[in-house]
Design a protein around this motif. Structure first.
Motif, PDB file in Angstrom:
ATOM      1  N   CYS A   1       0.863  -1.193   0.000  1.00 40.31           N
ATOM      2  CA  CYS A   1       0.000   0.000   0.000  1.00 40.31           C
ATOM      3  C   CYS A   1       0.889   1.229   0.000  1.00 40.31           C
ATOM      4  O   CYS A   1       1.760   1.368   0.872  1.00 40.31           O
ATOM      5  CB  CYS A   1      -0.940   0.009   1.212  1.00 40.31           C
ATOM      6  SG  CYS A   1      -1.983   1.478   1.294  1.00 40.31           S
ATOM      7  N   HIS A   2       0.713   2.127  -0.973  1.00 35.15           N
ATOM      8  CA  HIS A   2       1.551   3.313  -1.107  1.00 35.15           C
ATOM      9  C   HIS A   2       0.670   4.554  -1.140  1.00 35.15           C
ATOM     10  O   HIS A   2      -0.416   4.554  -1.710  1.00 35.15           O
ATOM     11  CB  HIS A   2       2.379   3.253  -2.394  1.00 35.15           C
ATOM     12  CG  HIS A   2       3.242   2.026  -2.496  1.00 35.15           C
ATOM     13  ND1 HIS A   2       4.400   1.866  -1.769  1.00 35.15           N
ATOM     14  CD2 HIS A   2       3.103   0.904  -3.240  1.00 35.15           C
ATOM     15  CE1 HIS A   2       4.953   0.699  -2.064  1.00 35.15           C
ATOM     16  NE2 HIS A   2       4.168   0.073  -2.948  1.00 35.15           N
ATOM     17  N   ILE A   3       1.174   5.642  -0.524  1.00 36.15           N
ATOM     18  CA  ILE A   3       0.522   6.951  -0.588  1.00 36.15           C
ATOM     19  C   ILE A   3       1.463   7.889  -1.324  1.00 36.15           C
ATOM     20  O   ILE A   3       2.600   8.094  -0.914  1.00 36.15           O
ATOM     21  CB  ILE A   3       0.208   7.498   0.813  1.00 36.15           C
ATOM     22  CG1 ILE A   3      -0.768   6.574   1.539  1.00 36.15           C
ATOM     23  CG2 ILE A   3      -0.361   8.910   0.723  1.00 36.15           C
ATOM     24  CD1 ILE A   3      -1.118   7.028   2.933  1.00 36.15           C
ATOM     25  N   GLN A   4       0.995   8.440  -2.422  1.00 35.75           N
ATOM     26  CA  GLN A   4       1.800   9.346  -3.234  1.00 35.75           C
ATOM     27  C   GLN A   4       1.343  10.775  -3.013  1.00 35.75           C
ATOM     28  O   GLN A   4       0.158  11.085  -3.109  1.00 35.75           O
ATOM     29  CB  GLN A   4       1.673   8.985  -4.716  1.00 35.75           C
ATOM     30  CG  GLN A   4       2.213   7.605  -5.064  1.00 35.75           C
ATOM     31  CD  GLN A   4       2.069   7.284  -6.532  1.00 35.75           C
ATOM     32  OE1 GLN A   4       1.387   8.000  -7.263  1.00 35.75           O
ATOM     33  NE2 GLN A   4       2.699   6.197  -6.986  1.00 35.75           N
ATOM     34  N   GLY A   5       2.303  11.647  -2.726  1.00 34.79           N
ATOM     35  CA  GLY A   5       1.976  13.052  -2.530  1.00 34.79           C
ATOM     36  C   GLY A   5       1.376  13.321  -1.155  1.00 34.79           C
ATOM     37  O   GLY A   5       1.484  12.534  -0.209  1.00 34.79           O
ATOM     38  N   GLU A   6       0.694  14.455  -1.041  1.00 37.84           N
ATOM     39  CA  GLU A   6       0.160  14.931   0.240  1.00 37.84           C
ATOM     40  C   GLU A   6      -1.290  14.496   0.400  1.00 37.84           C
ATOM     41  O   GLU A   6      -2.118  14.721  -0.473  1.00 37.84           O
ATOM     42  CB  GLU A   6       0.249  16.451   0.298  1.00 37.84           C
ATOM     43  CG  GLU A   6      -0.256  17.039   1.607  1.00 37.84           C
ATOM     44  CD  GLU A   6      -0.187  18.553   1.618  1.00 37.84           C
ATOM     45  OE1 GLU A   6      -0.638  19.161   2.590  1.00 37.84           O
ATOM     46  OE2 GLU A   6       0.322  19.122   0.629  1.00 37.84           O
ATOM     47  N   VAL A   7      -1.578  13.847   1.544  1.00 38.24           N
ATOM     48  CA  VAL A   7      -2.930  13.425   1.883  1.00 38.24           C
ATOM     49  C   VAL A   7      -3.223  13.865   3.311  1.00 38.24           C
ATOM     50  O   VAL A   7      -2.381  13.686   4.203  1.00 38.24           O
ATOM     51  CB  VAL A   7      -3.091  11.894   1.756  1.00 38.24           C
ATOM     52  CG1 VAL A   7      -4.476  11.476   2.195  1.00 38.24           C
ATOM     53  CG2 VAL A   7      -2.836  11.451   0.323  1.00 38.24           C
ATOM     54  N   ASP A   8      -4.395  14.461   3.562  1.00 40.71           N
ATOM     55  CA  ASP A   8      -4.750  14.953   4.898  1.00 40.71           C
ATOM     56  C   ASP A   8      -5.059  13.798   5.846  1.00 40.71           C
ATOM     57  O   ASP A   8      -5.331  12.664   5.436  1.00 40.71           O
ATOM     58  CB  ASP A   8      -5.963  15.879   4.809  1.00 40.71           C
ATOM     59  CG  ASP A   8      -5.631  17.156   4.063  1.00 40.71           C
ATOM     60  OD1 ASP A   8      -4.437  17.468   3.942  1.00 40.71           O
ATOM     61  OD2 ASP A   8      -6.579  17.819   3.592  1.00 40.71           O
ATOM     62  N   ASP A   9      -5.046  14.133   7.151  1.00 39.65           N
ATOM     63  CA  ASP A   9      -5.335  13.133   8.185  1.00 39.65           C
ATOM     64  C   ASP A   9      -6.822  12.874   8.324  1.00 39.65           C
ATOM     65  O   ASP A   9      -7.232  11.770   8.701  1.00 39.65           O
ATOM     66  CB  ASP A   9      -4.770  13.587   9.539  1.00 39.65           C
ATOM     67  CG  ASP A   9      -3.257  13.611   9.538  1.00 39.65           C
ATOM     68  OD1 ASP A   9      -2.658  12.859   8.744  1.00 39.65           O
ATOM     69  OD2 ASP A   9      -2.673  14.382  10.323  1.00 39.65           O
TER      70      ASP A   9
END
Length: 895
Positions: free
Chosen positions: A484-492
């Motif tokens: 599982c990968h998160i790319q860039g900016e993601v809010d909480d």
């Protein structure tokens, strides 16, 4: 004179010619009518035969598949019964023969078995009455048995019995190792729900045979065959084109499904067969097409006879008209010339009148068609609602036993850590199954337009964590690599319906795991693709290296019940419903879902949704008192615009809310929620409402919720004049319109502090130790579970097998003997609703005050309302959660 005579003869000759032509024409018309009637009758007979065969094949395939599933599920249930029974065994049960036999007797009684026995490594059989050495009579190898085995005992006798053997971890008993546990159960009990004796006008018959053709219900071909074996009987049949005995015998030998049409003893029949999973049995469904064709042909012949009569009558009428016309020819001949002009005008007017009449008839037909379609749609909607209610009940009833036994086992302090881990996994799986049941209901709500989305604040981190925990476990079990990968900016934090979005992603990821072979890869990539006006567009990309899909099937991937081929369905167990639900949910979120795939190389699904940004400060100081995401609010206002505004304001703060347009509607909704033990945290009531104002509405709400909910009055006026009256009615605070979320939270926090709601709830709860409860339940397994659950809190329980007995037991004891009544809703002789009404109608004080709690698998709001109208105090949906049951009893029991 000669010319006149000649003209007269010519005129007479002309009339005779016209008469001859008319007679010939009438004769030809009559012959055409009669011949066409014969031709239509023959075609109808042939068409009837073909239609009966086609419908029979469709009907048999559907029924055979359903009955096979029932048999297979019954076998799985019995195997699970053995495993559950063995898991309930304690060390005391293995102490000696007397304890072991007592344990076996309990299991036989609890699960209604003919025999419940163990086999040691020497082949000695231990039963509830002693030991046996006839292991050779049983068809399993106790030395090498590694998976459940099922076979028929005494297959040639009338009293056939099914034997189900399951290998177990070796249990030490008196120096010997017990390695196999098996049960004997009558075929009638095993095949409960299959309706083997079902007949409909002696045209359809259901049966189960071994692959050698031996019948398990003692009849062959519905009792028509003289042979004792199905395959022997089929040897003597004459087969329709395209079918043969060799093919049917080969299908039986290889355990394949299929159908065969033949004529046996002069009767034309079609037989559909399908293997029963986990056995060497074949389930068959037989339909006697000859009987159906004869009945339909009798109708056709009756129609033909009527047509003959109508043709003859038509010919007679034509002859009569011909004679009348001949008389009129002479009479009207001299008027022909004068009437031509008038007739032309009449014909023009007649055509216009006919056109208008035809138009009017067409409009009337269309109106009737629309009316009929509306009636059919309403009936279909009612039928669908009834089906969903029954389906929910039938599925939740066995789930109650599973979750109940699991909770009881988890409360046993003596279980090992490994067993506790297994039980917790069972609990998680059972809850997941309940989610699947809700998914099925969601599909129906989607089709009817009744599915709604929530806008609540949720933690994106916890959202992904829950998904990854479930999917990584599935991948680990199957030997897949999951990333599982998160790319860039993601809010909480975001605002949206995280449960529905989680349902979509788990569905897609679950399919990826299911269709990816061992050693493959599954990945989830999350990125924010756009951010504008306090909204974020998130993209979820699910990729796998599985079997993929063809380009031809890809456009149909989101169709309901779609499958690329039937072999995938049987191999992977997919229903084809999940992707349709996922697509509908994403589209309701104003998002999109796309699929890319290549046969043999894997698939990529891309889900794009837009969520509202969450601007709240999630510091510990603010979160210490209340959590908006956990709040449930009801807005009561007769102004729809005010309701919509308040709902929107609260949604932006992540607060879930519902609306009611009157005080009466609010009372109905609050009653349902309180019966479910899910009261609203906060109720916002408009002061100025017709029929029932805010103060009176609050006074009636307090009778239902007591101190479980905070109530705030909304008004655009001064409230000084009603302050004292409103507080006496139960109002906690006042708010001025227009509404702001921060003000609502602050007033709610203040009301909580002033009233001390939580403290008052805890202080007002009753001690359950020693309380006497009357349990009305007709299912033995559910009764045993409820007895063990209630005894966990040292409660005394008396059992009634149905509603009538429960009413008699309550009436026969003195006032205050019972502290509460637990009432199942579906029982024989007298159901729960009828029994509750009978108790409430008794002329004794405790009949009006004793808490009556519904225990039922009926989960719809309509069922809760019926329970409340019958006088019940609470409505708990099966499977019953012990803590919810205890909390309800503590809240309702009063000294």
């Amino acid at each position: 004179m000669g010319d006149g005579t000649m003209n007269m003869h010519k005129h007479k000759h002309k009339q005779n010619s016209l008469t001859a032509i008319a007679s010939a024409g009438i004769t030809v018309v009559a012959l055409i009518l009669i011949l066409s009637t014969i031709w239509m009758g023959q075609n109808a007979k042939n068409g009837t035969k073909s239609a009966v065969h086609s419908v029979s094949l469709l009907y048999l395939d559907e029924l055979t598949g359903r009955r096979e599933q029932v048999v297979a599920n019954n076998l799985k249930d019995k195997i699970e019964v053995i495993r559950v029974a063995v898991s309930l065994m304690t060390e005391d049960d293995l102490k000696d023969a007397e304890h072991l036999q007592a344990y076996q007797s309990r299991m036989k009684k609890l699960f209604r078995l003919d025999k419940f026995a163990f086999v040691d490594r020497n082949g000695l059989i231990y039963t509830s009455t002693g030991t046996q050495t006839n292991i050779a009579d049983y068809g399993f190898d106790y030395k090498t048995l590694s998976e459940p085995d099922i076979f028929v005992l005494n297959p040639g006798a009338m009293n056939k019995k099914a034997v189900i053997a399951v290998p177990i971890e070796r249990l030490s008993f008196c120096g010997e190792d017990l390695s196999v546990c098996f049960m004997e159960i009558g075929m009638a009990e095993l095949l409960a729900g299959v309706s083997m004796d079902f007949q409909s006008s002696d045209t359809t018959f259901c049966n189960i045979y071994t692959r050698e053709g031996n019948a398990l219900s003692n009849t062959v071909l519905g009792g028509l065959a003289v042979e004792d074996n199905l395959l022997e009987a089929l040897k003597n049949a004459k087969y329709d084109e395209g079918y043969s005995y060799e093919q049917a015998a080969a299908d039986f030998a290889e355990g394949k499904d299929g159908e065969v049409s033949f004529t046996y003893d002069g009767i034309r029949e079609t037989l559909s067969y399908r293997p029963v999973a986990g056995t060497d049995w074949m389930l068959t469904y037989l339909i006697r097409e000859s009987l159906i064709s004869e009945k339909m042909n009798a109708v056709s012949e009756n129609i033909v006879r009527q047509s003959f009569f109508q043709s003859a009558l038509t010919a007679a009428i034509l002859l009569a008209l011909s004679g009348f016309g001949y008389m009129q020819i002479r009479k009207n001949a001299r008027l022909t010339l004068e009437s031509e002009t008038a007739q032309a005008e009449i014909r023009g007017k007649q055509k216009e009148l006919e056109r208008r009449i035809a138009l009017q008839e067409k409009l009337e037909q269309q109106s009737q068609a629309l009316s009929d379609a509306l009636a059919l749609a309403e009936e279909a909607s009612k039928a669908k609602t009834a089906f969903l209610s029954n389906m929910s009940h039938e599925i939740r009833t066995p789930m109650n036993a599973i979750i109940g036994l699991d909770n009881i086992a988890l409360n046993d302090p003596d279980i090992s850590d490994r067993t506790r881990e297994y039980l917790e996994k069972i609990e998680a799986s059972a809850e997941h199954l309940l989610y699947l049941i809700n998914d099925i209901l969601d599909m129906s709500r989607i089709e009817s337009g009744k599915l709604s989305l929530k806008n609540e604040e949720f933690s994106f981190c916890e959202f992904l964590k829950a998904i990854n925990t479930m999917i990584s476990g599935q991948c680990s079990d199957k030997g897949l690599d999951y990333q599982c990968h998160i790319q860039g900016e993601v809010d909480d934090y975001y605002i949206g319906d995280d449960m529905k979005l989680r349902q979509v992603l788990i569905n897609i990821l679950g399919n990826a795991v299911k269709f990816t072979p061992e050693g493959g890869k599954v990945s989830l990539t999350v990125s924010r693709t756009a951010h504008y006006d306090r909204r974020s567009t998130l993209q979820f990309r699910v990729a796998d290296t599985g079997i993929g899909m063809s380009k031809e099937f890809l456009p149909h991937i989101f169709d309901a019940f779609s499958q690329e081929n039937s072999s995938s369905t049987s191999k992977y167990g997919s229903s084809g419903l999940g992707m349709a639900i996922a697509k509908n949910i994403v589209e309701m979120m104003n998002g999109g879902i796309e699929a890319e795939s290549e046969k043999g190389r894997g698939s990529v699904f891309t889900v794009t949704v837009t969520l509202m940004d969450c601007e709240n400060d999630h510091s510990e100081a603010e979160a210490a008192v209340i959590h908006p995401r956990e709040m449930s609010v009801l807005i009561v206002d007769d102004d729809p615009i005010a309701c919509e505004h308040a709902k929107l304001v609260l949604e932006k703060a992540g607060i879930s809310s519902e609306t009611a347009d009157s005080g009466a509607k609010a009372l109905e909704m609050i009653t349902v929620r309180s019966a479910r033990m899910e009261p609203y945290n906060l109720i916002l009531v408009d002061w100025k409402m017709p029929e029932m104002d805010g103060v009176e509405t609050t006074r009636r709400i307090r009778r239902i919720v007591r101190d479980d909910s905070a109530i705030i009055i909304l008004t655009a006026y001064r409230w000084d004049d009603i302050l004292e009256t409103a507080v006496q009615a139960g109002v906690d605070s006042f708010l001025a319109k227009p509404l702001f979320a921060a003000t609502v939270l602050e007033e709610f926090r203040s009301a909580m502090i002033r009233k001390g709601i939580k403290a008052s709830q805890e202080a007002g709860r009753a001690d359950l130790t020693g309380r006497r409860v009357l349990l009305a339940e007709d299912v033995q397994v559910n009764t045993e579970i409820m007895l063990m659950v209630l005894q966990m809190r040292q409660m005394e329980v008396e059992h009634a097998e149905n509603g009538r007995i429960a009413v008699e037991m309550f009436a026969s004891h003195e006032l205050g003997y019972y502290d509460a009544i637990l009432m199942d809703m579906r029982m024989p002789e007298m159901d729960g609703l009828e029994a509750s009404r009978a108790i409430r109608a008794m002329d004794r004080t405790d009949a009006k005050t004793i808490p009556i709690i519904a225990l039922t698998a009926n989960a719809f709001d309509e069922d809760v309302q019926r329970s409340m109208q019958a006088g019940l105090n609470a409505h708990l949906t099966k499977p019953i959660q012990p803590e919810m049951l205890f909390e309800t009893l503590e809240r309702l029991i009063r000294d």
